[in-house]
Structure formats: C-alpha cells, structure tokens
Scaffold this motif. Structure first.
Motif, mmCIF file in Angstrom:
data_model
loop_
_atom_site.group_PDB
_atom_site.id
_atom_site.type_symbol
_atom_site.label_atom_id
_atom_site.label_comp_id
_atom_site.label_asym_id
_atom_site.label_seq_id
_atom_site.Cartn_x
_atom_site.Cartn_y
_atom_site.Cartn_z
ATOM 1 N N GLY A 160 0.688 -1.050 0.050
ATOM 2 C CA GLY A 160 -0.038 0.009 0.166
ATOM 3 C C GLY A 160 0.547 1.438 -0.224
ATOM 4 N N SER A 161 1.961 1.120 0.555
ATOM 5 C CA SER A 161 2.814 2.485 0.615
ATOM 6 C C SER A 161 3.396 2.554 -0.595
ATOM 7 N N LYS A 162 3.682 1.827 -1.213
ATOM 8 C CA LYS A 162 4.347 1.760 -2.618
ATOM 9 C C LYS A 162 3.564 2.003 -3.822
ATOM 10 N N TYR A 163 2.382 1.355 -3.778
ATOM 11 C CA TYR A 163 1.317 1.343 -5.057
ATOM 12 C C TYR A 163 -0.075 1.507 -4.358
ATOM 13 N N GLU A 164 -0.221 2.594 -3.784
ATOM 14 C CA GLU A 164 -1.592 2.888 -3.197
ATOM 15 C C GLU A 164 -2.626 3.038 -4.324
ATOM 16 N N ILE A 165 -2.361 3.576 -5.375
ATOM 17 C CA ILE A 165 -3.366 4.035 -6.284
ATOM 18 C C ILE A 165 -3.906 2.374 -6.897
ATOM 19 N N SER A 166 -2.799 1.549 -7.031
ATOM 20 C CA SER A 166 -3.318 0.116 -7.524
ATOM 21 C C SER A 166 -4.274 -0.732 -6.582
ATOM 22 N N ILE A 167 -3.930 -0.438 -5.456
ATOM 23 C CA ILE A 167 -4.689 -1.193 -4.257
ATOM 24 C C ILE A 167 -6.258 -0.450 -4.156
ATOM 25 N N ARG A 168 -5.901 1.024 -4.294
ATOM 26 C CA ARG A 168 -7.458 1.698 -4.176
ATOM 27 C C ARG A 168 -8.273 1.473 -5.319
ATOM 28 N N SER A 169 -7.915 1.078 -6.451
ATOM 29 C CA SER A 169 -8.645 0.929 -7.754
ATOM 30 C C SER A 169 -9.247 -0.375 -7.154
ATOM 31 N N TRP A 170 -8.803 -1.424 -6.699
ATOM 32 C CA TRP A 170 -9.465 -2.600 -6.178
ATOM 33 C C TRP A 170 -10.460 -2.178 -5.045
ATOM 34 N N ARG A 171 -10.450 -1.454 -4.353
ATOM 35 C CA ARG A 171 -11.343 -0.993 -3.400
ATOM 36 C C ARG A 171 -12.359 -0.321 -3.869
ATOM 37 N N ASP A 172 -12.173 0.526 -4.701
ATOM 38 C CA ASP A 172 -13.053 1.591 -4.962
ATOM 39 C C ASP A 172 -13.820 0.823 -6.372
ATOM 40 N N ASN A 173 -13.569 -0.338 -6.573
ATOM 41 C CA ASN A 173 -14.248 -0.863 -7.683
ATOM 42 C C ASN A 173 -14.946 -2.373 -6.964
ATOM 43 N N TRP A 174 -14.596 -2.520 -5.887
ATOM 44 C CA TRP A 174 -15.006 -3.777 -5.307
ATOM 45 C C TRP A 174 -16.368 -4.334 -5.532
ATOM 46 N N ASP A 175 -17.327 -3.322 -5.474
ATOM 47 C CA ASP A 175 -18.655 -3.822 -5.765
ATOM 48 C C ASP A 175 -19.107 -4.255 -7.073
ATOM 49 N N LYS A 176 -18.089 -3.979 -8.199
ATOM 50 C CA LYS A 176 -18.325 -4.465 -9.491
ATOM 51 C C LYS A 176 -17.218 -5.645 -9.532
ATOM 52 N N LEU A 177 -16.184 -5.822 -8.567
ATOM 53 C CA LEU A 177 -15.293 -7.071 -8.725
ATOM 54 C C LEU A 177 -15.753 -8.228 -8.052
ATOM 55 N N SER A 178 -16.595 -8.128 -6.984
ATOM 56 C CA SER A 178 -17.057 -9.097 -6.141
ATOM 57 C C SER A 178 -18.307 -10.045 -6.432
ATOM 58 N N ALA A 179 -19.071 -9.614 -7.409
ATOM 59 C CA ALA A 179 -20.013 -10.374 -7.753
ATOM 60 C C ALA A 179 -19.938 -11.670 -7.728
ATOM 61 N N MET A 180 -18.585 -12.391 -8.205
ATOM 62 C CA MET A 180 -18.411 -13.613 -8.666
ATOM 63 C C MET A 180 -18.167 -14.566 -7.209
ATOM 64 N N PHE A 181 -18.203 -13.897 -6.236
ATOM 65 C CA PHE A 181 -18.152 -14.590 -4.840
ATOM 66 C C PHE A 181 -19.669 -14.984 -4.627
ATOM 67 N N LYS A 182 -20.834 -14.416 -5.251
ATOM 68 C CA LYS A 182 -22.145 -14.732 -5.018
ATOM 69 C C LYS A 182 -22.417 -15.960 -5.802
ATOM 70 N N ILE A 183 -21.716 -16.476 -6.437
ATOM 71 C CA ILE A 183 -22.056 -17.668 -7.251
ATOM 72 C C ILE A 183 -21.755 -19.099 -6.512
ATOM 73 N N PRO A 184 -23.008 -19.810 -6.069
ATOM 74 C CA PRO A 184 -22.798 -20.868 -5.241
ATOM 75 C C PRO A 184 -21.586 -21.959 -6.066
ATOM 76 N N LYS A 185 -21.126 -22.542 -5.019
ATOM 77 C CA LYS A 185 -19.727 -23.373 -5.520
ATOM 78 C C LYS A 185 -20.276 -24.515 -6.265
ATOM 79 N N LYS A 186 -21.517 -25.194 -6.115
ATOM 80 C CA LYS A 186 -22.054 -26.178 -7.027
ATOM 81 C C LYS A 186 -22.298 -25.763 -8.506
ATOM 82 N N LEU A 187 -22.286 -24.303 -8.646
ATOM 83 C CA LEU A 187 -22.688 -23.783 -10.148
ATOM 84 C C LEU A 187 -21.317 -23.666 -11.003
ATOM 85 N N GLU A 188 -19.871 -23.516 -10.065
ATOM 86 C CA GLU A 188 -19.072 -23.515 -10.880
ATOM 87 C C GLU A 188 -18.498 -24.507 -11.578
ATOM 88 N N ASN A 189 -17.701 -24.312 -12.508
ATOM 89 C CA ASN A 189 -17.009 -25.247 -13.561
ATOM 90 C C ASN A 189 -17.200 -25.148 -14.799
#
Length: 120
Positions: A91-120
């Motif tokens: 974070g101290s070296k690449y704050e912008i890169s990590i912030r982009s994950w935090r700022d976009n988390w709502d758009k990046l985390s939908a994949m975690f809503k998929i039940p494991k039995k549907l994956e593959n």
C-alpha cells in the motif's frame, strides 16, 4: 446496447445469472433493463491490467502473485482479508493500484455470489 440484449431474450435466453463486462459505458444499464436480476461482474483481467500498469517491473511478478490471493479466494470474506494483506505489504508503494480494487469492489465481487455447486 439494449437492442443487442433484447435480441438475446428474443432468441430464448430467459435469464442471466452473472455477466462479466469490461468498462463499456452503459452496458450494465442495458443488461439490467432486460435482465434486472443479473449480477454484473467487472472483468478481472481488465482490472488486473489497469492496476498493474503503474507497478514497477521489478515488483510486478511478486505483486501479481500476492494479488492472485484476492481474486482466487474461495469467499468474499477471504478475498477482503487478502486485499488487506496486499495493502499492508504494498500500500505505501502502490496505493493507487490497491485503491482501484477497493473503489471497484462492488463491481469485482459479484463472482463470490455464485454458489460453489454452479462453478466449473
């Protein structure tokens, strides 16, 4: 764009669980207009490319290995913990890169809503 999504519906696509999209403006609105319950997931590859473009070449391999722990996590809770670990280490070296994950988390985390039995 709604016309294209409507064409999918006209061809028999009754519902969509999750859609992975790039940053094309208005695409998620078009999808929700036709499939209001569809989950929108931003493309992880685009996010990785965007967040690593300012990472020094000498750090990129190690940073990317640490980043894998975020997007390959089995649950959203584990992913957020791994994101915290990534931020603690880089974070101290690449704050912008990590912030982009935090700022976009709502758009990046939908994949975690998929039940494991549907994956593959």
């Amino acid at each position: 764009m709604v016309k294209i999504i409507n064409e999918l519906k006209n061809r028999g696509v009754e519902d969509i669980l999750i859609v992975s999209i790039d940053g094309l403006k208005g695409f998620s609105d078009a999808i929700h207009a036709v499939y209001p319950s569809a989950e929108i997931q931003s493309c992880i590859i685009h996010q990785i490319r965007n967040s690593t473009k300012c990472i020094s070449y000498k750090d990129r391999k190690e940073f990317c290995n640490d980043l894998k722990n975020v997007y390959r996590a089995p649950t959203e809770e584990v992913a957020l913990t791994e994101l915290d670990n990534l931020e603690e280490k880089w974070g101290s070296k690449y704050e912008i890169s990590i912030r982009s994950w935090r700022d976009n988390w709502d758009k990046l985390s939908a994949m975690f809503k998929i039940p494991k039995k549907l994956e593959n």
